[in-house]
Write a protein that holds these residues in place. Sequence first.
Motif, mmCIF file in Angstrom:
data_model
loop_
_atom_site.group_PDB
_atom_site.id
_atom_site.type_symbol
_atom_site.label_atom_id
_atom_site.label_comp_id
_atom_site.label_asym_id
_atom_site.label_seq_id
_atom_site.Cartn_x
_atom_site.Cartn_y
_atom_site.Cartn_z
ATOM 1 N N SER A 175 0.827 -1.201 0.000
ATOM 2 C CA SER A 175 0.000 0.000 0.000
ATOM 3 C C SER A 175 0.863 1.253 0.000
ATOM 4 C CB SER A 175 -0.929 0.003 1.209
ATOM 5 O OG SER A 175 -0.265 -0.496 2.329
ATOM 6 N N LEU A 176 0.316 2.304 -0.574
ATOM 7 C CA LEU A 176 0.998 3.604 -0.617
ATOM 8 C C LEU A 176 -0.040 4.652 -0.262
ATOM 9 C CD1 LEU A 176 2.622 3.116 -4.099
ATOM 10 C CD2 LEU A 176 3.949 3.478 -2.037
ATOM 11 N N TYR A 177 0.347 5.625 0.553
ATOM 12 C CA TYR A 177 -0.612 6.647 0.958
ATOM 13 C C TYR A 177 -0.203 8.024 0.459
ATOM 14 C CZ TYR A 177 -2.245 2.943 3.925
ATOM 15 O OH TYR A 177 -2.737 1.753 4.356
ATOM 16 N N GLY A 178 -1.145 8.725 -0.131
ATOM 17 C CA GLY A 178 -0.921 10.115 -0.518
ATOM 18 C C GLY A 178 -1.726 10.996 0.424
ATOM 19 N N ILE A 179 -1.729 12.264 0.204
ATOM 20 C CA ILE A 179 -2.452 13.166 1.116
ATOM 21 C C ILE A 179 -3.967 12.935 1.039
ATOM 22 C CG2 ILE A 179 -1.969 15.009 -0.577
ATOM 23 C CD1 ILE A 179 -2.484 17.050 1.496
ATOM 24 N N ASP A 180 -4.453 12.677 -0.188
ATOM 25 C CA ASP A 180 -5.887 12.439 -0.363
ATOM 26 C C ASP A 180 -6.167 11.118 -1.073
ATOM 27 O OD1 ASP A 180 -6.789 14.801 0.798
ATOM 28 O OD2 ASP A 180 -6.513 15.943 -1.063
ATOM 29 N N ILE A 210 -5.117 6.668 -1.714
ATOM 30 C CA ILE A 210 -4.452 5.412 -1.327
ATOM 31 C C ILE A 210 -4.322 4.552 -2.583
ATOM 32 C CG2 ILE A 210 -4.477 3.394 0.179
ATOM 33 C CD1 ILE A 210 -6.549 4.729 1.923
ATOM 34 N N VAL A 211 -3.181 3.877 -2.687
ATOM 35 C CA VAL A 211 -3.002 2.906 -3.765
ATOM 36 C C VAL A 211 -2.737 1.563 -3.113
ATOM 37 C CG1 VAL A 211 -1.438 2.155 -5.590
ATOM 38 C CG2 VAL A 211 -2.155 4.528 -5.493
ATOM 39 N N TRP A 212 -3.512 0.581 -3.517
ATOM 40 C CA TRP A 212 -3.298 -0.761 -3.008
ATOM 41 C C TRP A 212 -2.943 -1.690 -4.174
ATOM 42 C CZ3 TRP A 212 -7.955 1.017 -0.173
ATOM 43 C CH2 TRP A 212 -7.715 1.175 1.196
ATOM 44 N N TYR A 213 -1.940 -2.522 -3.963
ATOM 45 C CA TYR A 213 -1.634 -3.575 -4.931
ATOM 46 C C TYR A 213 -2.183 -4.888 -4.385
ATOM 47 C CZ TYR A 213 1.780 -0.615 -7.375
ATOM 48 O OH TYR A 213 2.386 0.366 -8.103
ATOM 49 N N TYR A 214 -2.746 -5.704 -5.246
ATOM 50 C CA TYR A 214 -3.236 -7.015 -4.817
ATOM 51 C C TYR A 214 -3.041 -8.022 -5.944
ATOM 52 C CZ TYR A 214 -7.335 -5.612 -7.570
ATOM 53 O OH TYR A 214 -8.151 -5.195 -8.582
ATOM 54 N N GLU A 215 -3.091 -9.298 -5.602
ATOM 55 C CA GLU A 215 -2.919 -10.342 -6.621
ATOM 56 C C GLU A 215 -4.135 -10.321 -7.541
ATOM 57 O OE1 GLU A 215 -2.141 -14.154 -4.843
ATOM 58 O OE2 GLU A 215 -0.748 -13.236 -3.424
ATOM 59 N N SER A 216 -3.883 -10.247 -8.858
ATOM 60 C CA SER A 216 -4.988 -10.104 -9.820
ATOM 61 C C SER A 216 -6.002 -11.237 -9.710
ATOM 62 C CB SER A 216 -4.438 -10.064 -11.242
ATOM 63 O OG SER A 216 -3.458 -9.085 -11.342
ATOM 64 N N ARG A 217 -5.523 -12.431 -9.319
ATOM 65 C CA ARG A 217 -6.443 -13.573 -9.258
ATOM 66 C C ARG A 217 -7.505 -13.418 -8.157
ATOM 67 N NH1 ARG A 217 -5.431 -16.658 -4.885
ATOM 68 N NH2 ARG A 217 -3.466 -16.172 -3.871
ATOM 69 N N MET A 218 -7.295 -12.453 -7.267
ATOM 70 C CA MET A 218 -8.236 -12.301 -6.148
ATOM 71 C C MET A 218 -9.599 -11.777 -6.587
ATOM 72 S SD MET A 218 -5.900 -10.787 -3.108
ATOM 73 C CE MET A 218 -4.843 -11.891 -2.172
ATOM 74 N N ALA A 219 -9.639 -11.046 -7.707
ATOM 75 C CA ALA A 219 -10.934 -10.489 -8.130
ATOM 76 C C ALA A 219 -10.986 -10.330 -9.644
ATOM 77 C CB ALA A 219 -11.151 -9.140 -7.459
ATOM 78 N N SER A 220 -12.081 -10.763 -10.226
ATOM 79 C CA SER A 220 -12.260 -10.615 -11.674
ATOM 80 C C SER A 220 -12.596 -9.153 -11.982
ATOM 81 C CB SER A 220 -13.405 -11.514 -12.128
ATOM 82 O OG SER A 220 -14.589 -11.059 -11.521
ATOM 83 N N VAL A 249 7.289 3.978 -5.815
ATOM 84 C CA VAL A 249 8.511 3.730 -5.030
ATOM 85 C C VAL A 249 8.084 3.610 -3.579
ATOM 86 C CG1 VAL A 249 10.765 4.631 -4.312
ATOM 87 C CG2 VAL A 249 9.923 5.099 -6.622
ATOM 88 N N ASN A 250 8.495 2.513 -2.956
ATOM 89 C CA ASN A 250 8.154 2.303 -1.557
ATOM 90 C C ASN A 250 9.448 1.996 -0.807
ATOM 91 O OD1 ASN A 250 7.100 1.506 0.884
ATOM 92 N ND2 ASN A 250 5.498 0.206 0.004
ATOM 93 N N ALA A 251 10.048 3.033 -0.254
ATOM 94 C CA ALA A 251 11.337 2.852 0.427
ATOM 95 C C ALA A 251 11.240 3.438 1.824
ATOM 96 C CB ALA A 251 12.438 3.559 -0.358
ATOM 97 N N GLY A 252 11.916 2.817 2.755
ATOM 98 C CA GLY A 252 11.962 3.384 4.093
ATOM 99 C C GLY A 252 11.049 2.703 5.089
ATOM 100 N N ALA A 253 10.003 2.008 4.611
ATOM 101 C CA ALA A 253 9.110 1.319 5.544
ATOM 102 C C ALA A 253 9.869 0.162 6.190
ATOM 103 C CB ALA A 253 7.878 0.811 4.813
ATOM 104 N N SER A 254 10.768 -0.436 5.417
ATOM 105 C CA SER A 254 11.598 -1.512 5.964
ATOM 106 C C SER A 254 13.041 -1.131 5.677
ATOM 107 C CB SER A 254 11.240 -2.820 5.255
ATOM 108 O OG SER A 254 12.363 -3.672 5.254
ATOM 109 N N ASP A 255 13.935 -1.356 6.660
ATOM 110 C CA ASP A 255 15.325 -0.997 6.392
ATOM 111 C C ASP A 255 16.056 -2.081 5.600
ATOM 112 O OD1 ASP A 255 15.298 -2.788 8.410
ATOM 113 O OD2 ASP A 255 16.319 -1.546 9.895
ATOM 114 N N THR A 256 15.335 -3.162 5.293
ATOM 115 C CA THR A 256 15.995 -4.228 4.521
ATOM 116 C C THR A 256 15.443 -4.371 3.111
ATOM 117 O OG1 THR A 256 14.510 -5.746 5.631
ATOM 118 C CG2 THR A 256 16.758 -5.732 6.425
ATOM 119 N N SER A 257 14.485 -3.545 2.713
ATOM 120 C CA SER A 257 13.994 -3.705 1.345
ATOM 121 C C SER A 257 13.495 -2.402 0.735
ATOM 122 C CB SER A 257 12.876 -4.746 1.294
ATOM 123 O OG SER A 257 11.685 -4.187 1.776
#
Length: 436
Positions: A325-330, A332-342, A402-410
């Motif tokens: 997930s990624l959050y903006g000021i107004d 949200i973007v969520w990534y999910y496995e495409s097979r979860m929903a047609s 880009v999702n950096a900083g939430a984890s120090d290992t990835s």
Amino acid sequence: MIVCKFGGSSVADASQIKKVKAILDSDPRRTVAVVSAPGKRNKEDEKITDMLYKCNSLVQKGQSCKSVFMEIGKRFMSIAEELGLDKAAVSDKLDEIRYQLDGGRGADFAASRGEYLSAWLISQYLGWEFVDSADVIVINADSTVNEATYQRVAERLAGGGRYVIPGFYGETEQGVLKTFTRGGSDITGAIVARAIGAELYENWTDVSGIYRADPRVVSDAEVIPEISYKQVRELSDVGASVFHEEAIAPVYASGIPINVKNTNKPEDPGTMIVPESSTVGAVGVSVRTSLSRLKVRKLMLFRKHGMRHALLTMLHVFGIRPCYSLYGIDSIVWYYESRMASESVTAAMCERLRKEFELDECAADHGHAMLGIVGNDMDLEGGPCVKAIQALGRAGIDVTSVNAGASDTSILLGIWEKDAKQALKVVYEALFGSDK
Ligand code: ASP
């Protein structure tokens, strides 16, 4: 003591099992073997576990599983014959299993019989004691291991002997047979290692360790010499599939190192998975494909308390469990496995979300992938993140998030799925290539 887990390819036929014996005989500290069911002998072959699941579905549909079961029987009989074991005893066990399958004991029971027979045969061949996982491994309803397991295993293996234990299954507290998730023999190995306080958990497979990138895409990818528990989990999350991510949990507290090794090349050092690794910079890269992206936007989205939670709950109702997930000021973007929903489910969900939460935008699109770079000190100046983005840019590959900083290992970089292979090659070259 060393606990050795041998995967499906390591016990796929008699010649592989002979290699297993040579490995076990070469170090007296190797006193416990946890084994999988016979896996594929070649690309076209079928795993015993898959065949057993097939048997169960046939029985559930009221059809006969005779022909599939005959193939399973043939494989075990030929292993027994080539290892010089008592075929009549194997035949009796097969008859009993068939009887139970026909009795409708269900998918978990059916699937577990591959490991059961494999371990029993190997114990006969090695002359080691067979310990049935159903007697010692207790599995909770949510497929996690029950704490009582550790004491049970420790007590059962306290005799100072050498033991063979089937991977993948155990029993619930109510005595119902239950399996872990697919590939779960890695979990059994880790449980046993912790229970007996092993000095090392060896995980024997058909590759010489965990690669820095998928060798099917990056043909000259190196093996990672050392990686931490946390980094392995992060790498698995973005699609690398050498070691079951849930198998870290049992050894996490006790800090037992795991050595991923190759049954076909036992002399190769493999990969050491350790509690903490001191390696600086990136250790590996992987891409997870088949992702969809859901974007929601509303002016002052976060002003209302609990909004994010309410939205997520609605996603769950429609069967979508986001992985990133990624959050903006107004927004949200969520990534999910495409097979979860047609497409139609996503459309229905967006309509409902739009109405219920008065969203300005709700849209899903597909064909996404997530490239993950795993290592230590990922925020170093001019470090892996910068290098990877620059290299992707030079190759004309778009970075969509880009999702950096939430984890120090990835670091996670969103890309288009069509670019996944090329992106992996480019980033590998930039981080680990000869002119890095
Ligand atoms: N045989 C099981 C599977 O194929 C478990 C394992 O091999 O770890 O998933």
